[in-house]
Design an enzyme around this catalytic site. Sequence first.
Site, PDB file in Angstrom:
ATOM      1  CG  HIS A   1      -5.423  -2.535  -0.080  1.00 11.17           C
ATOM      2  ND1 HIS A   1      -4.645  -2.165  -1.161  1.00 11.17           N
ATOM      3  CD2 HIS A   1      -5.120  -1.661   0.911  1.00 11.17           C
ATOM      4  CE1 HIS A   1      -3.917  -1.115  -0.835  1.00 11.17           C
ATOM      5  NE2 HIS A   1      -4.182  -0.796   0.415  1.00 11.17           N
TER       6      HIS A   1
ATOM      7  CB  SER B   1      -0.968  -0.036   1.194  1.00 10.44           C
ATOM      8  OG  SER B   1      -1.965   0.946   1.062  1.00 10.44           O
TER       9      SER B   1
ATOM     10  CD  GLU C   1      -2.271  -2.522  -4.072  1.00 15.22           C
ATOM     11  OE1 GLU C   1      -3.493  -2.593  -3.780  1.00 15.22           O
ATOM     12  OE2 GLU C   1      -1.501  -1.732  -3.500  1.00 15.22           O
TER      13      GLU C   1
END
Length: 350
Positions: free
Chosen positions: A320, A143, A248
């Site tokens: 995630h 992230s 992502e």
Amino acid sequence: MQRRNFLRNVGLGSLAIPLHSLASSFPVTGLQDVSKPKRLVVGDTIGIVSPAGAIYESEPYEIAIESLQAMGLKVKLGEFVRTRHGHLAGTDEQRAAEFNDMWRDPEVDAIICLRGGSGAARILPLLDYEEIKKNPKIFIGYSDITALHLAIYKKTGLVTFHGPLATSTWNSFAVDHFKDLLFNAEAVAYSNPTEKGGMLTQTKNRIRTITPGTATGELLGGNLSVLTNIMGTPYFPTDWQNKILYLEDVGEQIYAVDRMMSQLQLGGVLEQISGFIFGKCSDCDPGGAGGYGSLTLEEVLDHYLKPLKIPAFSGSMIGHISDNFTIPNGIQAKMNANDGTFTLLNPAVR
């Protein structure tokens, strides 16, 4: 860069031949020499740092520590890991000092981030990249931690790992990938689960081939929004030749994904890569279209990737999500867009 100079020297620099079409004719090389950290062994110490967002309750710390100990690791918390400064885990100076101290600490064998959130990019100018280079250790997170992965790759060439956070869901899927890569030093083969769950065909974790084919290149990527946010800074890799870009994201509306993919195109990243892997875009909806409809995520990816004519697929277990791959940045891999798999060509740790 070596490859581009070679083409120029032999008189091919002005030909309109896509570089990826020549991949089989020339050896695949990365931007720079990469260094590998040592593998983990039972009894090693893993340090927990919090370079981004804060956590406000005690239970996530307890679960994180117990999960890492269950894998046979000793745990050392960073000095400021429980500190708060607004939504951040301490001031920029505190978070950077904690990060730098973990790399200098001879008792710490590996480093994992407590959580993502936001704020990691704020400390990039405060990091001691010479110390990181002199003390290569496993560094893992995802992230917002993408900013740190890219900066460390750019400044030091150290292989780092896009994978679970200390507070992630440490289920058997995540643990197996973590151990195979970092304890067992395997050249891991990545493929989605194929369980049908009692259905006639697989309905979960499906792969979508965007452009078929195979490609070889160095894995590099992470969170789309974080990656594009540091483009144009001294901490962003500038040479994406022979890279397999993986991405992502979470909580981004489709128009924002389109904008970020456009930035990668306009910034010259997409035209250089040899292959493309998209993981999950969790909670990415078409909001913000103003009542006039929206492109789908599928349409956005197709728009930017199909014209490149490079192998590309989406749906990989990156993102995630609970069942999350651990992926090394800077390691050569071969991808197959037909079946949505990729395999490391050598181990990512020593």
